[in-house]
Design an enzyme around this catalytic site. Structure first.
Site, PDB file in Angstrom:
ATOM      1  N   TYR A   9       0.827  -1.207   0.000  1.00 18.07           N
ATOM      2  CA  TYR A   9       0.000   0.000   0.000  1.00 18.07           C
ATOM      3  C   TYR A   9       0.864   1.262   0.000  1.00 18.07           C
ATOM      4  O   TYR A   9       0.412   2.323  -0.408  1.00 18.07           O
ATOM      5  CB  TYR A   9      -0.896   0.033   1.247  1.00 18.07           C
ATOM      6  CG  TYR A   9      -2.205  -0.709   1.099  1.00 18.07           C
ATOM      7  CD1 TYR A   9      -2.224  -2.053   0.744  1.00 18.07           C
ATOM      8  CD2 TYR A   9      -3.416  -0.072   1.328  1.00 18.07           C
ATOM      9  CE1 TYR A   9      -3.423  -2.732   0.622  1.00 18.07           C
ATOM     10  CE2 TYR A   9      -4.615  -0.741   1.211  1.00 18.07           C
ATOM     11  CZ  TYR A   9      -4.617  -2.074   0.857  1.00 18.07           C
ATOM     12  OH  TYR A   9      -5.803  -2.738   0.743  1.00 18.07           O
ATOM     13  N   LYS A  20       3.378 -15.503   2.381  1.00 11.92           N
ATOM     14  CA  LYS A  20       3.528 -16.203   1.095  1.00 11.92           C
ATOM     15  C   LYS A  20       5.028 -16.451   0.936  1.00 11.92           C
ATOM     16  O   LYS A  20       5.670 -15.965   0.010  1.00 11.92           O
ATOM     17  CB  LYS A  20       2.936 -15.330  -0.029  1.00 11.92           C
ATOM     18  CG  LYS A  20       2.907 -15.973  -1.400  1.00 11.92           C
ATOM     19  CD  LYS A  20       1.905 -17.113  -1.522  1.00 11.92           C
ATOM     20  CE  LYS A  20       2.044 -17.777  -2.892  1.00 11.92           C
ATOM     21  NZ  LYS A  20       1.244 -19.018  -3.000  1.00 11.92           N
ATOM     22  N   ASP A  38      -2.731 -18.379   0.418  1.00 12.78           N
ATOM     23  CA  ASP A  38      -3.710 -19.065  -0.443  1.00 12.78           C
ATOM     24  C   ASP A  38      -4.389 -20.191   0.329  1.00 12.78           C
ATOM     25  O   ASP A  38      -5.609 -20.360   0.302  1.00 12.78           O
ATOM     26  CB  ASP A  38      -3.069 -19.562  -1.753  1.00 12.78           C
ATOM     27  CG  ASP A  38      -1.745 -20.280  -1.558  1.00 12.78           C
ATOM     28  OD1 ASP A  38      -1.224 -20.332  -0.419  1.00 12.78           O
ATOM     29  OD2 ASP A  38      -1.216 -20.817  -2.553  1.00 12.78           O
ATOM     30  N   ASP A  77      -6.321  -7.239   4.112  1.00  8.00           N
ATOM     31  CA  ASP A  77      -7.442  -6.579   3.436  1.00  8.00           C
ATOM     32  C   ASP A  77      -8.324  -7.626   2.761  1.00  8.00           C
ATOM     33  O   ASP A  77      -9.549  -7.621   2.892  1.00  8.00           O
ATOM     34  CB  ASP A  77      -6.897  -5.586   2.391  1.00  8.00           C
ATOM     35  CG  ASP A  77      -8.021  -4.918   1.617  1.00  8.00           C
ATOM     36  OD1 ASP A  77      -8.990  -4.464   2.254  1.00  8.00           O
ATOM     37  OD2 ASP A  77      -7.928  -4.865   0.369  1.00  8.00           O
ATOM     38  N   ASP A  83     -12.399  -9.201   3.988  1.00  9.83           N
ATOM     39  CA  ASP A  83     -13.647  -9.261   3.210  1.00  9.83           C
ATOM     40  C   ASP A  83     -14.174 -10.693   3.156  1.00  9.83           C
ATOM     41  O   ASP A  83     -15.381 -10.932   3.196  1.00  9.83           O
ATOM     42  CB  ASP A  83     -13.439  -8.733   1.779  1.00  9.83           C
ATOM     43  CG  ASP A  83     -13.725  -7.238   1.673  1.00  9.83           C
ATOM     44  OD1 ASP A  83     -13.372  -6.505   2.624  1.00  9.83           O
ATOM     45  OD2 ASP A  83     -14.304  -6.801   0.651  1.00  9.83           O
TER      46      ASP A  83
HETATM   47  C1  IPM Z   1     -10.420  -1.492   3.904  1.00  6.98           C
HETATM   48  C2  IPM Z   1     -10.629  -0.870   2.560  1.00  6.98           C
HETATM   49  C3  IPM Z   1      -9.487   0.103   2.281  1.00  6.98           C
HETATM   50  C4  IPM Z   1      -8.204  -0.699   2.270  1.00  6.98           C
HETATM   51  C5  IPM Z   1      -9.636   0.930   0.992  1.00  6.98           C
HETATM   52  C6  IPM Z   1     -10.923   1.720   0.977  1.00  6.98           C
HETATM   53  C7  IPM Z   1      -8.469   1.831   0.765  1.00  6.98           C
HETATM   54  O1  IPM Z   1     -10.742  -1.844   1.581  1.00  6.98           O
HETATM   55  O2  IPM Z   1     -10.290  -0.752   4.897  1.00  6.98           O
HETATM   56  O3  IPM Z   1     -10.417  -2.734   3.984  1.00  6.98           O
HETATM   57  O4  IPM Z   1      -7.857  -1.309   1.252  1.00  6.98           O
HETATM   58  O5  IPM Z   1      -7.527  -0.724   3.307  1.00  6.98           O
HETATM   59 MG    MG Z   2     -10.883  -3.812   2.350  1.00  6.10          MG
END
Ligand code: IPM
Ligand code: MG
Length: 381
Positions: free
Chosen positions: A149, A199, A231, A255, A259
């Site tokens: 990042y 990884k 993975d 990240d 999700d």
């Molecule tokens: C998160 C989001 C952010 C990230 C984005 C919006 C920059 O996806 O907080 O998980 O990638 O950190």
């Molecule tokens: Mg995210």
């Protein structure tokens, strides 16, 4: 009369999309927290500032100086979400997301805690069988201010078929070490297990990551450490999510896995996060994004933001009993059958509600909970 010598200053950054709605919901709950603090002789002050696309529209920049200064001067920062199609064509340093990344870096909040727990009544929403998600109570510790990042060099060159782009994943020993300590300390307070994700069969940064994590593990003989390739971890999370306690991952792996965890617990909408560093000042945000397609409709799930308030109250205000009361008010609203569309499963006993109604109900239950606790204290002491 009790004096108010302790005052907590919060900065609220609603941002874009559903951000303002979920921060509005969080404010309703913060109102009740403020009442409780007053009873305890403390005070809570909140100010709002723009960030992301909203800040670009207002000032031309995703992280205006005034927003940054307010955040740096606050006890805690609560953020909604940033980003949206309106600002998608802007260059990387001008995008709404650059505001959020700049804020995380400036606040030096290198450890992002993303708890994934199965809330009562939401197992139906999980794509996994209820027996495998039943006991899910996992804490993802995501490194937040390093890795790909932020790594340099980064950029693009060339035109047409000779276009080329580069991102850099870099980690220094201390960046890994400090976040690893956060994970091991958390494991000590939990079930004593850390699963570190990397990884290492491909990446240099991952080889260093594993080395440093093992060194840190040596300082916590009471905590069990295990390593998983990212993975394989992605697969194990859908197979046996309840087998994990603390999961430690670098920025991008964290990240992605968070999700995945949002999907597993039934909705990303209910997931909170706390980003902490060494200053005690935290940045709190729901894990969901700005969801522009549902913005302004009063249907966004406010629970991720409300549970982020619980984390804020716990880590930055250090009032664990109020944090527990917020969590139990959330469980209470779910037990009454209240559901925003993202967590509704159409079963009997459910009532479809909007963002505001859900927040109002959680606030009502919280006030009740705190009041009962006061009367109990009164009765016993
Ligand atoms: C998160 C989001 C952010 C990230 C984005 C919006 C920059 O996806 O907080 O998980 O990638 O950190
Ligand atoms: Mg995210």
């Amino acid at each position: 009369m009790v004096g108010t010598d302790v005052r907590f200053d919060l900065v609220l950054l609603p941002g874009d999309g559903i951000g303002p709605e979920v921060i509005g919901a969080a404010e309703v709950v913060l109102g009740v927290v403020g009442d409780e603090l007053r009873r305890e002789g403390m005070a809570l002050a909140c100010v709002k500032h723009p960030i992301g696309g909203a800040a670009i529209d207002e000032t031309g920049e995703p992280l205006p100086q005034a927003t940054l200064e307010a955040a740096l001067g606050a006890d805690a920062v609560l953020l909604g979400a940033v980003g949206g199609p309106r600002w998608d064509s802007l260059g990387p340093s001008q995008r709404p997301e650059a505001g959020l990344l700049g804020l995380r870096q400036a606040l030096e909040v290198y450890a992002n805690l993303r708890p994934a727990t199965m809330l009562d009544g939401l197992a139906e929403r999980s794509p996994l069988r209820s027996e495998s998600v039943g006991g899910l109570d996992l804490l993802l510790v995501r490194e937040l201010t390093g890795g790909v990042y932020y790594g340099q060099p980064r950029g693009r060159e060339g035109q047409g078929a000779s276009r080329k782009a580069v991102d850099t994943m870099a980690y220094a020993d201390n960046e890994i070490r400090r976040v690893a300590h956060v994970a091991f300390r958390a494991a000590r307070r939990r079930r004593g297990r850390v699963t570190s994700v990397d990884k290492r069969n491909v990446l240099e940064t991952s080889r260093l990551w594993r080395e440093v994590v093992d060194e840190v593990a040596g300082e916590y003989p009471d905590v069990e450490v295990q390593h998983q390739l990212v993975d394989s971890m992605a697969m194990l999370l859908v197979q046996t999510p309840s087998a994990f306690d603390v999961v430690l991952a670098e920025n991008m792996f964290g990240d992605i896995l968070s999700d995945e965890l949002g999907g597993i617990v039934g909705s990303l909408g209910v997931m909170p996060s706390a980003s902490l560093g060494d200053s005690g000042r935290g940045l709190y945000e729901p894990v969901h994004g700005s969801a522009p397609d549902i913005a302004g409709k009063d249907i966004a799930d406010p629970l991720g933001a409300i549970l982020s308030v619980a984390l804020l109250v716990e880590h930055s205000l250090e009032l664990p009993w109020v944090a527990r009361a917020i969590e139990s008010a959330v469980q209470g609203a779910l037990a009454l059958g209240l559901r925003t569309p993202d967590i509704a499963s159409g079963r009997a006993g459910e009532r479809l509600v909007g963002t505001r109604e859900m927040a109002g109900e959680v606030a009502r239950l919280l006030a009740q909970e705190l009041f009962t606790r006061q009367s109990l204290n009164g009765a016993y002491f």
